[in-house]
Design an enzyme around this catalytic site. Structure first.
Site, PDB file in Angstrom:
ATOM      1  N   LYS A 168       3.712   7.711   5.034  1.00  0.00           N
ATOM      2  CA  LYS A 168       4.962   8.515   4.979  1.00  0.00           C
ATOM      3  C   LYS A 168       4.947  10.008   4.786  1.00  0.00           C
ATOM      4  O   LYS A 168       6.160  10.716   4.877  1.00  0.00           O
ATOM      5  CB  LYS A 168       5.791   7.873   4.382  1.00  0.00           C
ATOM      6  CG  LYS A 168       6.386   6.335   4.755  1.00  0.00           C
ATOM      7  CD  LYS A 168       7.359   6.608   5.855  1.00  0.00           C
ATOM      8  CE  LYS A 168       7.601   5.219   6.399  1.00  0.00           C
ATOM      9  NZ  LYS A 168       6.944   5.147   7.970  1.00  0.00           N
ATOM     10  N   HIS A 196       0.845   3.074  19.135  1.00  0.00           N
ATOM     11  CA  HIS A 196       0.550   1.823  18.486  1.00  0.00           C
ATOM     12  C   HIS A 196       1.678   0.887  18.694  1.00  0.00           C
ATOM     13  O   HIS A 196       2.719   1.111  17.959  1.00  0.00           O
ATOM     14  CB  HIS A 196       0.063   2.028  17.058  1.00  0.00           C
ATOM     15  CG  HIS A 196      -1.233   2.530  16.893  1.00  0.00           C
ATOM     16  ND1 HIS A 196      -2.467   1.904  17.507  1.00  0.00           N
ATOM     17  CD2 HIS A 196      -1.993   3.485  16.500  1.00  0.00           C
ATOM     18  CE1 HIS A 196      -3.619   2.501  17.340  1.00  0.00           C
ATOM     19  NE2 HIS A 196      -3.046   3.839  16.539  1.00  0.00           N
ATOM     20  N   TYR A 233       8.125   0.900   8.548  1.00  0.00           N
ATOM     21  CA  TYR A 233       6.744   1.461   9.002  1.00  0.00           C
ATOM     22  C   TYR A 233       7.159   2.523  10.026  1.00  0.00           C
ATOM     23  O   TYR A 233       6.256   3.372  10.092  1.00  0.00           O
ATOM     24  CB  TYR A 233       5.796   0.324   9.343  1.00  0.00           C
ATOM     25  CG  TYR A 233       4.506   0.951   9.536  1.00  0.00           C
ATOM     26  CD1 TYR A 233       3.546   1.110   8.506  1.00  0.00           C
ATOM     27  CD2 TYR A 233       3.757   1.356  10.688  1.00  0.00           C
ATOM     28  CE1 TYR A 233       2.435   1.730   8.630  1.00  0.00           C
ATOM     29  CE2 TYR A 233       2.596   1.841  11.011  1.00  0.00           C
ATOM     30  CZ  TYR A 233       1.676   2.052   9.980  1.00  0.00           C
ATOM     31  OH  TYR A 233       0.414   2.874   9.924  1.00  0.00           O
ATOM     32  N   TYR A 235      -4.815  -2.623   7.741  1.00  0.00           N
ATOM     33  CA  TYR A 235      -4.742  -2.588   6.527  1.00  0.00           C
ATOM     34  C   TYR A 235      -5.487  -3.809   5.729  1.00  0.00           C
ATOM     35  O   TYR A 235      -4.765  -4.951   6.007  1.00  0.00           O
ATOM     36  CB  TYR A 235      -3.076  -2.707   6.049  1.00  0.00           C
ATOM     37  CG  TYR A 235      -2.465  -1.007   6.429  1.00  0.00           C
ATOM     38  CD1 TYR A 235      -2.059  -0.855   7.475  1.00  0.00           C
ATOM     39  CD2 TYR A 235      -2.461  -0.043   5.493  1.00  0.00           C
ATOM     40  CE1 TYR A 235      -1.370   0.067   8.141  1.00  0.00           C
ATOM     41  CE2 TYR A 235      -1.845   1.114   5.940  1.00  0.00           C
ATOM     42  CZ  TYR A 235      -1.179   1.074   7.285  1.00  0.00           C
ATOM     43  OH  TYR A 235      -0.720   2.379   7.577  1.00  0.00           O
ATOM     44  N   PRO A 246      -0.614   7.482   0.307  1.00  0.00           N
ATOM     45  CA  PRO A 246      -0.639   7.263   1.724  1.00  0.00           C
ATOM     46  C   PRO A 246      -0.457   6.076   2.415  1.00  0.00           C
ATOM     47  O   PRO A 246      -0.331   5.829   3.608  1.00  0.00           O
ATOM     48  CB  PRO A 246      -2.080   7.908   2.018  1.00  0.00           C
ATOM     49  CG  PRO A 246      -2.860   7.761   0.722  1.00  0.00           C
ATOM     50  CD  PRO A 246      -1.847   7.729  -0.292  1.00  0.00           C
TER      51      PRO A 246
END
Ligand code: RFL
Ligand code: PHB
Length: 391
Positions: free
Chosen positions: A298, A73, A386, A202, A294
């Site tokens: 991580k 991604h 991220y 998200y 979550p």
């Protein structure tokens, strides 16, 4: 009495990865796991790997399938106020990406490599107990098939997760830092094509958080924020799909392909750190020492970086007769852990509806989201966390 160099408690990702890295370095190890192998493989959890984790799988010699089947991604997307905004993590970090590859697949690769190498894993080891780790000869005991067993070792690695015996054994020597969030995540796994195959989505909406992820081009993983006292039985598949749609932007909501769930579970959200991570010859790694909510993806990645530090320290001990790595393990690991704790807490706070947040905090959340997607500096800060901070 049987003996090994490192006794590893727990055959989750931490324990299996540590075992494989030690084996590659010629260090003998035995894993003791409370459950059966099938039970471990049945737990649907993480799905997003940082480059650091992918590199470690390569170093352990088990990266082949991950590279063939994992899906890279280059971006994530944030949905709020009914609109979707890309964060191009690849461009913002000078080319860093994340890989979608299920924890179950990673675990399976490690288990198969361990079996192929003929390394010992004791499944269904009951009442594991740890002894004498303040001395030069620690001992681990357990019960299996109605008999008591004993293993002598140089070191014990506590890789037995949040509810394991390792941290519990040193409970009176640990300082715990904890934050429990007032909601959970309801997760659904379904054999339908992911609505967003190129970016994890998200979502922040007035109905709560949502997340669109995937395990492959034919298997999706979706989550919605739910009250802590909800039961899985309260959530029919139909209710889940309806709720997910209502939390996304109109284009994604309309595109979602629904189907029967093959797994559905509710997980509470928690931030937790135990300090230190070393007690004489006992070392904690992964969820045994820390938990993140979550939202930042991580947990598994932190487990992997702990294992990197710990395996290097053992190698230094055996090859160079140096205690430096072992002495620094706890500080080094905790340094990285707290940065991931901060990021996971921040992203969780930004993306969820809190029961007591009030109109003021709500407005602040909206302002921060606007700032985040329109400021290169703010997007870069999100992106670099991220994809994972450097080791
Ligand atoms: P695990 O996986 O809990 O494994 C510990 C193992 O130890 C065994 N055990 C014992 N064995 C012997 N004796 C005892 N007394 C024992 N007690 C326990 C257990 O049976 C088990 O097999 O810990 P480990 O290896 O440290 O791995 C940690 C990860 O599993 C965890 O951090 C991640 O799953 C967190 N996580 C995510 N992490 C990511 O990096 N990216 C993600 O996208 C991501 N998504 C998630 C997640 C966790 C979730 N849940 C359900 C907590 C999504 C969810 C919903
Ligand atoms: C998942 O695919 O299960 C997943 C992805 C991203 C997260 C958490 C979980 O932040």
């Amino acid at each position: 009495m049987r003996a090994t160099q490192v006794a590893i408690i727990g055959a989750g990702p931490s324990g299996l990865l540590l075992g494989q890295l030690l084996h590659k370095a010629g260090i003998d190890n035995v894993i003791l796991e409370r459950q059966t192998g099938d039970y471990v493989l049945g737990r649907i959890r993480a799905g997003i790997l940082e480059q650091v984790t992918v590199n470690l799988m390569d170093e352990a010699g088990v990266g082949r399938r991950l590279h063939a089947e994992g899906i890279v991604h280059h971006a994530i997307e944030l949905v709020f106020k009914g609109e979707r905004h890309p964060i191009e993590v690849d461009r913002l970090t000078g080319g860093k990406v994340v890989t979608a590859y299920g924890q179950t697949e990673l675990t399976r690769d490690l288990m198969e490599a361990r079996a192929a190498a003929g390394l010992e894993t004791v499944y269904e080891a009951a009442d594991v107990s740890l002894h004498d780790f303040d001395s030069a000869r620690p001992v681990v005991r357990w019960r299996k098939d109605g008999r008591q067993h004993e293993l002598q070792c140089d070191f014990i690695a506590g890789c037995d997760g949040f509810h394991g015996v390792s941290r519990a054994t040193v409970k009176d020597k640990v300082t715990e830092y904890e934050k429990v969030y007032p909601f959970g995540w309801l997760g659904v796994l379904a054999d339908v094509p992911p609505v967003s195959p190129h970016a994890i989505v998200y979502g922040n909406s007035e109905r709560g958080f949502s997340l669109c992820s995937m395990r492959s081009l034919t298997r999706s993983r979706y989550y919605v924020q739910c009250p802590l006292d909800d039961k899985v039985e309260d959530w029919s598949d139909e209710r889940f799909w309806d709720e997910l749609r209502r939390r996304l932007d109109p284009e994604l909501a309309q595109k979602i392909v629904t189907g029967p769930s093959i797994e559905k579970s509710i997980a509470p959200l928690r931030s937790f750190v135990a300090e230190p991570m070393r007690f004489g010859r006992l070392f904690l790694a992964g969820d045994a020492a820390h938990i993140v909510p979550p939202t930042g993806a991580k947990g598994l990645n932190l487990a992997a970086s702990d294992v990197k530090y710990l395996s290097s320290a053992f190698v230094e001990h055996y090859r160079e007769r140096s205690a430096a790595g072992l002495d620094h393990y706890s500080d080094r690991a905790l340094h990285r852990v707290w940065k991931a704790e901060r990021f996971s807490w921040w992203l969780t706070s930004l993306m969820h509806r809190f029961p007591d947040m009030g109109a003021f905090n709500q407005k602040l959340q909206e302002a921060e989201l606007e700032y985040l997607v329109h400021s290169q500096a703010a997007s870069t800060a999100l992106a670099e966390n991220y994809v994972g901070l450097p080791l």
